[in-house]
Design a protein around this motif. Structure first.
Motif, PDB file in Angstrom:
ATOM      1  N   ASN A   1      32.846  -3.950 -19.117  1.00  0.00           N
ATOM      2  CA  ASN A   1      31.656  -3.622 -18.340  1.00  0.00           C
ATOM      3  C   ASN A   1      30.381  -3.983 -19.105  1.00  0.00           C
ATOM      4  OD1 ASN A   1      30.310  -2.256 -16.010  1.00  0.00           O
ATOM      5  ND2 ASN A   1      29.649  -0.851 -17.613  1.00  0.00           N
ATOM      6  N   LEU A   2      30.336  -3.627 -20.398  1.00  0.00           N
ATOM      7  CA  LEU A   2      29.160  -3.958 -21.213  1.00  0.00           C
ATOM      8  C   LEU A   2      28.964  -5.462 -21.331  1.00  0.00           C
ATOM      9  CD1 LEU A   2      29.478  -1.351 -24.099  1.00  0.00           C
ATOM     10  CD2 LEU A   2      27.558  -1.560 -22.516  1.00  0.00           C
ATOM     11  N   LEU A   3      30.066  -6.177 -21.496  1.00  0.00           N
ATOM     12  CA  LEU A   3      29.978  -7.633 -21.566  1.00  0.00           C
ATOM     13  C   LEU A   3      29.461  -8.197 -20.253  1.00  0.00           C
ATOM     14  CD1 LEU A   3      30.437 -10.318 -22.975  1.00  0.00           C
ATOM     15  CD2 LEU A   3      32.879 -10.130 -22.435  1.00  0.00           C
ATOM     16  N   GLY A   4      29.929  -7.631 -19.140  1.00  0.00           N
ATOM     17  CA  GLY A   4      29.437  -8.066 -17.839  1.00  0.00           C
ATOM     18  C   GLY A   4      27.940  -7.833 -17.686  1.00  0.00           C
ATOM     19  N   VAL A   5      27.465  -6.674 -18.136  1.00  0.00           N
ATOM     20  CA  VAL A   5      26.023  -6.381 -18.070  1.00  0.00           C
ATOM     21  C   VAL A   5      25.247  -7.416 -18.883  1.00  0.00           C
ATOM     22  CG1 VAL A   5      24.246  -4.729 -18.757  1.00  0.00           C
ATOM     23  CG2 VAL A   5      26.326  -3.923 -17.615  1.00  0.00           C
ATOM     24  N   SER A   6      25.727  -7.697 -20.094  1.00  0.00           N
ATOM     25  CA  SER A   6      25.039  -8.657 -20.968  1.00  0.00           C
ATOM     26  C   SER A   6      24.995 -10.043 -20.330  1.00  0.00           C
ATOM     27  CB  SER A   6      25.739  -8.726 -22.328  1.00  0.00           C
ATOM     28  OG  SER A   6      25.820  -7.456 -22.925  1.00  0.00           O
ATOM     29  N   LEU A   7      26.121 -10.466 -19.778  1.00  0.00           N
ATOM     30  CA  LEU A   7      26.177 -11.784 -19.143  1.00  0.00           C
ATOM     31  C   LEU A   7      25.270 -11.856 -17.921  1.00  0.00           C
ATOM     32  CD1 LEU A   7      30.032 -12.265 -19.445  1.00  0.00           C
ATOM     33  CD2 LEU A   7      28.335 -13.821 -20.427  1.00  0.00           C
ATOM     34  N   SER A   8      25.231 -10.777 -17.135  1.00  0.00           N
ATOM     35  CA  SER A   8      24.383 -10.795 -15.941  1.00  0.00           C
ATOM     36  C   SER A   8      22.907 -10.858 -16.323  1.00  0.00           C
ATOM     37  CB  SER A   8      24.656  -9.569 -15.063  1.00  0.00           C
ATOM     38  OG  SER A   8      24.266  -8.379 -15.713  1.00  0.00           O
ATOM     39  N   LEU A   9      22.523 -10.122 -17.367  1.00  0.00           N
ATOM     40  CA  LEU A   9      21.130 -10.162 -17.817  1.00  0.00           C
ATOM     41  C   LEU A   9      20.773 -11.509 -18.419  1.00  0.00           C
ATOM     42  CD1 LEU A   9      20.893  -6.577 -19.357  1.00  0.00           C
ATOM     43  CD2 LEU A   9      19.724  -7.412 -17.305  1.00  0.00           C
ATOM     44  N   ALA A  10      21.776 -12.197 -18.966  1.00  0.00           N
ATOM     45  CA  ALA A  10      21.553 -13.540 -19.515  1.00  0.00           C
ATOM     46  C   ALA A  10      21.564 -14.607 -18.424  1.00  0.00           C
ATOM     47  CB  ALA A  10      22.605 -13.857 -20.565  1.00  0.00           C
ATOM     48  N   GLY A  11      21.888 -14.202 -17.183  1.00  0.00           N
ATOM     49  CA  GLY A  11      21.854 -15.137 -16.067  1.00  0.00           C
ATOM     50  C   GLY A  11      23.167 -15.784 -15.721  1.00  0.00           C
ATOM     51  N   ASP A  12      24.248 -15.437 -16.409  1.00  0.00           N
ATOM     52  CA  ASP A  12      25.565 -16.027 -16.131  1.00  0.00           C
ATOM     53  C   ASP A  12      26.312 -15.094 -15.176  1.00  0.00           C
ATOM     54  OD1 ASP A  12      27.967 -17.341 -16.103  1.00  0.00           O
ATOM     55  OD2 ASP A  12      28.112 -17.573 -18.286  1.00  0.00           O
TER      56      ASP A  12
ATOM     57  N   LEU B   1      22.034  -5.245 -26.913  1.00  0.00           N
ATOM     58  CA  LEU B   1      21.686  -5.089 -25.504  1.00  0.00           C
ATOM     59  C   LEU B   1      20.413  -4.256 -25.358  1.00  0.00           C
ATOM     60  CD1 LEU B   1      22.695  -5.854 -22.690  1.00  0.00           C
ATOM     61  CD2 LEU B   1      24.128  -3.817 -22.714  1.00  0.00           C
ATOM     62  N   ALA B   2      20.309  -3.180 -26.139  1.00  0.00           N
ATOM     63  CA  ALA B   2      19.118  -2.326 -26.087  1.00  0.00           C
ATOM     64  C   ALA B   2      17.866  -3.073 -26.533  1.00  0.00           C
ATOM     65  CB  ALA B   2      19.323  -1.091 -26.961  1.00  0.00           C
ATOM     66  N   GLN B   3      18.045  -4.076 -27.402  1.00  0.00           N
ATOM     67  CA  GLN B   3      16.921  -4.860 -27.910  1.00  0.00           C
ATOM     68  C   GLN B   3      16.702  -6.144 -27.120  1.00  0.00           C
ATOM     69  OE1 GLN B   3      18.039  -5.403 -31.999  1.00  0.00           O
ATOM     70  NE2 GLN B   3      17.976  -3.209 -32.450  1.00  0.00           N
ATOM     71  N   ASN B   4      17.389  -6.267 -25.974  1.00  0.00           N
ATOM     72  CA  ASN B   4      17.295  -7.454 -25.106  1.00  0.00           C
ATOM     73  C   ASN B   4      17.772  -8.731 -25.787  1.00  0.00           C
ATOM     74  OD1 ASN B   4      16.155  -5.861 -23.036  1.00  0.00           O
ATOM     75  ND2 ASN B   4      14.110  -6.116 -23.893  1.00  0.00           N
ATOM     76  N   ASP B   5      18.605  -8.565 -26.795  1.00  0.00           N
ATOM     77  CA  ASP B   5      19.217  -9.727 -27.466  1.00  0.00           C
ATOM     78  C   ASP B   5      20.553  -9.988 -26.793  1.00  0.00           C
ATOM     79  OD1 ASP B   5      20.308 -11.635 -29.106  1.00  0.00           O
ATOM     80  OD2 ASP B   5      20.464 -10.356 -30.888  1.00  0.00           O
ATOM     81  N   TYR B   6      20.496 -10.682 -25.645  1.00  0.00           N
ATOM     82  CA  TYR B   6      21.700 -10.843 -24.842  1.00  0.00           C
ATOM     83  C   TYR B   6      22.701 -11.795 -25.503  1.00  0.00           C
ATOM     84  CZ  TYR B   6      18.379  -8.833 -21.576  1.00  0.00           C
ATOM     85  OH  TYR B   6      17.435  -8.020 -20.992  1.00  0.00           O
ATOM     86  N   VAL B   7      22.201 -12.788 -26.214  1.00  0.00           N
ATOM     87  CA  VAL B   7      23.102 -13.715 -26.909  1.00  0.00           C
ATOM     88  C   VAL B   7      23.913 -12.967 -27.969  1.00  0.00           C
ATOM     89  CG1 VAL B   7      23.228 -15.733 -28.416  1.00  0.00           C
ATOM     90  CG2 VAL B   7      21.667 -15.735 -26.461  1.00  0.00           C
ATOM     91  N   GLY B   8      23.220 -12.116 -28.744  1.00  0.00           N
ATOM     92  CA  GLY B   8      23.909 -11.331 -29.762  1.00  0.00           C
ATOM     93  C   GLY B   8      24.885 -10.345 -29.157  1.00  0.00           C
ATOM     94  N   ALA B   9      24.478  -9.726 -28.043  1.00  0.00           N
ATOM     95  CA  ALA B   9      25.354  -8.762 -27.376  1.00  0.00           C
ATOM     96  C   ALA B   9      26.613  -9.452 -26.856  1.00  0.00           C
ATOM     97  CB  ALA B   9      24.609  -8.091 -26.218  1.00  0.00           C
ATOM     98  N   ILE B  10      26.443 -10.608 -26.244  1.00  0.00           N
ATOM     99  CA  ILE B  10      27.593 -11.333 -25.690  1.00  0.00           C
ATOM    100  C   ILE B  10      28.551 -11.729 -26.797  1.00  0.00           C
ATOM    101  CG2 ILE B  10      28.285 -13.495 -24.571  1.00  0.00           C
ATOM    102  CD1 ILE B  10      25.615 -13.219 -22.932  1.00  0.00           C
ATOM    103  N   ALA B  11      28.019 -12.220 -27.903  1.00  0.00           N
ATOM    104  CA  ALA B  11      28.875 -12.652 -29.015  1.00  0.00           C
ATOM    105  C   ALA B  11      29.700 -11.491 -29.558  1.00  0.00           C
ATOM    106  CB  ALA B  11      28.023 -13.269 -30.118  1.00  0.00           C
ATOM    107  N   ALA B  12      29.036 -10.340 -29.800  1.00  0.00           N
ATOM    108  CA  ALA B  12      29.736  -9.183 -30.368  1.00  0.00           C
ATOM    109  C   ALA B  12      30.761  -8.629 -29.391  1.00  0.00           C
ATOM    110  CB  ALA B  12      28.725  -8.100 -30.746  1.00  0.00           C
ATOM    111  N   LEU B  13      30.383  -8.518 -28.130  1.00  0.00           N
ATOM    112  CA  LEU B  13      31.281  -7.913 -27.144  1.00  0.00           C
ATOM    113  C   LEU B  13      32.432  -8.841 -26.777  1.00  0.00           C
ATOM    114  CD1 LEU B  13      28.530  -6.225 -24.968  1.00  0.00           C
ATOM    115  CD2 LEU B  13      30.211  -5.054 -26.407  1.00  0.00           C
TER     116      LEU B  13
END
Length: 240
Positions: A44-55, A17-29
């Motif tokens: 909450n972290l998964l929600g942040v990642s998904l929102s930044l990815a546009g979902d 997430l810190a590196q703007n790798d939203y796909v990687g963040a979503i997969a791990a979380l």
């Protein structure tokens, strides 16, 4: 290759997430959430990642789960409000902002609730680390501090109960889990743990009852199925 622990998956998600790798963040979380569905922070972290990815719809669902687990989770309420606003659901967004504002009240806590939540989660993370390193007593002290700060965070109280089980204080673990389940009877992980306490105390019937209750709500729950299968084998072998 050694599988990552839940805590390592969460850390990987944060790093991605810190590196703007939203796909990687979503997969791990997502994997961490599948293992520990009652970790509000992961939701909450998964929600942040998904929102930044546009979902946005999927993000909204995760923020909703986070506030169901921890109704005083200010950050998740705010994130939910922002997504609702982006979706054009303005009245719902206003209500979410109101709930976030109300959650800031102290209501008898030693700090504002949002600050207490952050401190509680930091202590819980430290407890997780101690537990991972094989020191359940040190973990227990961190979980106790966390639950004193936010006794309404049921996921933290479940962690406290697991640490109590690990040091052999079954009576205290049972009391903690029973209190958690009075607040949320559908909390499957807490009910699994309560069944395990009964089993350790020699009450196989009570243990089976708790695990069957889990299967009534979640018929494919792997731990409940595995523990009940274990009891059946032990009965067949005359061990019970």
């Amino acid at each position: 290759m050694t599988a990552l622990s839940t805590e390592q998956l969460i850390e990987r998600g944060k790093e991605c997430l810190a590196q703007n790798d939203y796909v990687g963040a979503i997969a791990a979380l997502r994997e961490a959430a599948a293992r520990e569905p009652h970790y509000a922070d992961v939701r909450n972290l998964l929600g942040v990642s998904l929102s930044l990815a546009g979902d946005l719809e999927a993000a909204l669902a995760e923020f909703g789960r986070a506030v169901e687990l921890n109704p005083g989770y200010v950050e998740a309420h705010l994130n939910r409000a922002i997504v609702l606003n982006d979706l054009g659901r303005f009245e719902e967004a206003q209500e979410a902002f109101r709930r976030a504002w109300e959650s800031e009240d102290r209501h008898g806590y030693p700090f504002p609730k949002s600050a207490a939540a952050r401190l509680a989660n930091l202590h819980a993370e430290l407890g997780d680390l101690y537990r991972e390193l094989g020191d359940p007593r040190a973990a227990l002290e961190q979980y106790r501090t966390a639950t004193r700060l936010r006794p309404d965070f049921l996921d933290l109280r479940n962690k406290l109960a697991r640490a109590l089980i690990e040091i052999g204080d079954l009576s205290a673990a049972r009391a903690e889990l029973e209190a958690v389940l009075r607040r949320n009877p559908d909390y499957a992980d807490a009910r699994i743990n309560l069944g395990f306490v009964y089993y350790r105390q020699g009450d196989a019937e009570a243990a089976a009852r708790e695990w069957r209750l889990v299967l009534q709500r979640k018929p494919e729950h792997p731990k409940a199925r595995a523990f009940l299968a274990m009891l059946r084998r032990q009965r067949a072998e005359g061990a019970l």
